[in-house]
Design a protein around this motif. Structure first.
Motif, PDB file in Angstrom:
ATOM      1  N   ARG A   1      42.773  36.291  39.532  1.00 25.89           N
ATOM      2  CA  ARG A   1      41.966  34.648  39.125  1.00 25.89           C
ATOM      3  C   ARG A   1      42.140  35.179  37.630  1.00 25.89           C
ATOM      4  N   GLY A   2      41.588  36.259  37.099  1.00 25.57           N
ATOM      5  CA  GLY A   2      41.050  36.409  35.384  1.00 25.57           C
ATOM      6  C   GLY A   2      43.072  36.276  34.874  1.00 25.57           C
ATOM      7  N   PHE A   3      43.611  37.243  35.301  1.00 25.59           N
ATOM      8  CA  PHE A   3      44.968  37.223  34.760  1.00 25.59           C
ATOM      9  C   PHE A   3      45.560  36.013  35.026  1.00 25.59           C
ATOM     10  N   ILE A   4      45.611  35.581  35.660  1.00 24.66           N
ATOM     11  CA  ILE A   4      46.358  33.578  36.030  1.00 24.66           C
ATOM     12  C   ILE A   4      45.746  32.779  34.806  1.00 24.66           C
ATOM     13  N   CYS A   5      44.519  32.573  34.685  1.00 24.69           N
ATOM     14  CA  CYS A   5      43.618  31.812  33.848  1.00 24.69           C
ATOM     15  C   CYS A   5      43.678  32.096  33.029  1.00 24.69           C
ATOM     16  N   LEU A   6      43.692  33.648  32.260  1.00 21.94           N
ATOM     17  CA  LEU A   6      44.135  33.908  30.624  1.00 21.94           C
ATOM     18  C   LEU A   6      45.337  33.400  30.313  1.00 21.94           C
ATOM     19  N   MET A   7      46.212  33.718  31.477  1.00 26.77           N
ATOM     20  CA  MET A   7      47.619  33.031  30.379  1.00 26.77           C
ATOM     21  C   MET A   7      47.497  31.842  30.350  1.00 26.77           C
ATOM     22  N   LEU A   8      47.165  31.315  32.052  1.00 32.10           N
ATOM     23  CA  LEU A   8      47.255  29.402  31.419  1.00 32.10           C
ATOM     24  C   LEU A   8      46.650  29.066  30.730  1.00 32.10           C
TER      25      LEU A   8
ATOM     26  N   LYS B   1      31.326  29.233  37.542  1.00 35.69           N
ATOM     27  CA  LYS B   1      31.260  27.883  38.214  1.00 35.69           C
ATOM     28  C   LYS B   1      32.272  28.326  39.538  1.00 35.69           C
ATOM     29  N   ASP B   2      32.603  29.913  39.595  1.00 43.28           N
ATOM     30  CA  ASP B   2      33.478  30.389  40.440  1.00 43.28           C
ATOM     31  C   ASP B   2      34.879  29.091  40.441  1.00 43.28           C
ATOM     32  N   TYR B   3      35.104  28.661  40.061  1.00 41.32           N
ATOM     33  CA  TYR B   3      36.560  27.673  39.909  1.00 41.32           C
ATOM     34  C   TYR B   3      37.471  28.620  40.805  1.00 41.32           C
ATOM     35  N   PHE B   4      38.294  28.206  41.763  1.00 41.12           N
ATOM     36  CA  PHE B   4      39.944  28.750  42.253  1.00 41.12           C
ATOM     37  C   PHE B   4      39.947  30.485  43.051  1.00 41.12           C
ATOM     38  N   PRO B   5      38.451  30.018  44.061  1.00 44.62           N
ATOM     39  CA  PRO B   5      37.747  31.142  44.729  1.00 44.62           C
ATOM     40  C   PRO B   5      39.114  31.691  45.529  1.00 44.62           C
ATOM     41  N   GLN B   6      39.742  30.619  45.705  1.00 49.77           N
ATOM     42  CA  GLN B   6      41.204  31.879  46.572  1.00 49.77           C
ATOM     43  C   GLN B   6      41.251  33.075  45.593  1.00 49.77           C
ATOM     44  N   LEU B   7      41.866  32.896  44.214  1.00 49.23           N
ATOM     45  CA  LEU B   7      42.684  33.753  43.930  1.00 49.23           C
ATOM     46  C   LEU B   7      41.349  35.092  43.445  1.00 49.23           C
ATOM     47  N   LYS B   8      40.326  35.295  43.294  1.00 40.62           N
ATOM     48  CA  LYS B   8      40.153  36.100  43.388  1.00 40.62           C
ATOM     49  C   LYS B   8      39.471  37.282  43.903  1.00 40.62           C
ATOM     50  N   LYS B   9      40.429  37.786  44.121  1.00 36.62           N
ATOM     51  CA  LYS B   9      40.657  38.732  44.412  1.00 36.62           C
ATOM     52  C   LYS B   9      41.579  39.902  43.795  1.00 36.62           C
ATOM     53  N   PRO B  10      40.489  41.058  43.807  1.00 33.87           N
ATOM     54  CA  PRO B  10      40.464  42.377  42.832  1.00 33.87           C
ATOM     55  C   PRO B  10      41.488  42.635  42.998  1.00 33.87           C
ATOM     56  N   LEU B  11      41.937  43.240  41.735  1.00 27.85           N
ATOM     57  CA  LEU B  11      43.497  44.328  41.240  1.00 27.85           C
ATOM     58  C   LEU B  11      43.292  45.745  42.226  1.00 27.85           C
ATOM     59  N   ASN B  12      42.643  46.201  41.990  1.00 29.01           N
ATOM     60  CA  ASN B  12      42.494  47.444  42.773  1.00 29.01           C
ATOM     61  C   ASN B  12      40.404  47.364  42.563  1.00 29.01           C
ATOM     62  N   ASP B  13      40.094  47.214  43.553  1.00 29.87           N
ATOM     63  CA  ASP B  13      38.492  47.460  43.571  1.00 29.87           C
ATOM     64  C   ASP B  13      38.628  49.376  43.410  1.00 29.87           C
ATOM     65  N   LYS B  14      38.890  49.952  43.523  1.00 28.70           N
ATOM     66  CA  LYS B  14      38.408  51.334  43.325  1.00 28.70           C
ATOM     67  C   LYS B  14      38.671  51.471  41.468  1.00 28.70           C
ATOM     68  N   MET B  15      40.158  51.086  41.362  1.00 28.66           N
ATOM     69  CA  MET B  15      40.304  51.768  40.535  1.00 28.66           C
ATOM     70  C   MET B  15      39.689  51.218  39.015  1.00 28.66           C
TER      71      MET B  15
END
Length: 166
Positions: free
Chosen positions: A35-42, A13-27
């Motif tokens: 967003r993934g880390f915050i959502c998984l923890m929450l 659903k693309d909720y919280f798009p402001q957190l959709k920042k890659p940790l490290n796109d190349k790696m």
């Protein structure tokens, strides 16, 4: 698993798009985000709170969570460890030229298996350290989750939440 499913809905659903920042796109690729880390923890914290409320309100049995002195901190830690567990797999796939969210054609079976255990095994081992579970019980729960992962992925695929069934 509940936290991961909730995270999939957030992604779909693309909720919280402001957190959709890659940790490290190349790696790790574009799909491994803050967003993934915050959502998984929450979501793991919320799922654990719900489970503990249900357990204490209706069942009041002995379970592994009863032996944990700080269950909410452990729940957040499980979410973090689950997310961290996905990073080595993503790193390897990027080195092999596999696109984010896809599976390698060259080592397909290896990556399908690894995709289903990369996060859950470290999360269960982390929980096992802080709970009364033995190593055998911890590994058995991880194996059961590994098998359930295939079934749940297929159901999520049928519901249109996942792009592929594996």
């Amino acid at each position: 698993m509940i936290a991961n499913i909730a995270h999939m809905v957030v992604v779909k659903k693309d909720y919280f798009p402001q957190l959709k920042k890659p940790l490290n796109d190349k790696m790790f690729g574009a799909n491994k985000t803050y967003r993934g880390f915050i959502c998984l923890m929450l979501f793991n914290l919320i799922a654990t709170a719900g489970y503990l409320w249900f357990e204490n309100s209706f069942i009041q049995g002995d379970n592994a969570w009863n032996s944990v002195s700080h269950p909410y901190l452990i729940a957040i830690g499980i979410g973090l460890i689950y997310g961290l567990g996905e990073l080595p797999n993503s790193f390897i796939k990027r080195r092999l030229g596999v696109k984010p969210g896809k599976t390698s054609d060259k080592y397909k079976l290896v990556f399908i298996i690894y995709d289903h255990i990369d996060s859950n095994l470290p999360a269960y081992l982390f929980f096992g350290v802080f709970s009364s579970l033995t190593l055998v019980q911890t590994l058995a729960f991880s194996a059961c989750t590994f098998m359930m992962h295939f079934i749940i992925n297929y159901i999520l695929y049928l519901l249109g939440i996942r792009k592929n069934a594996s």
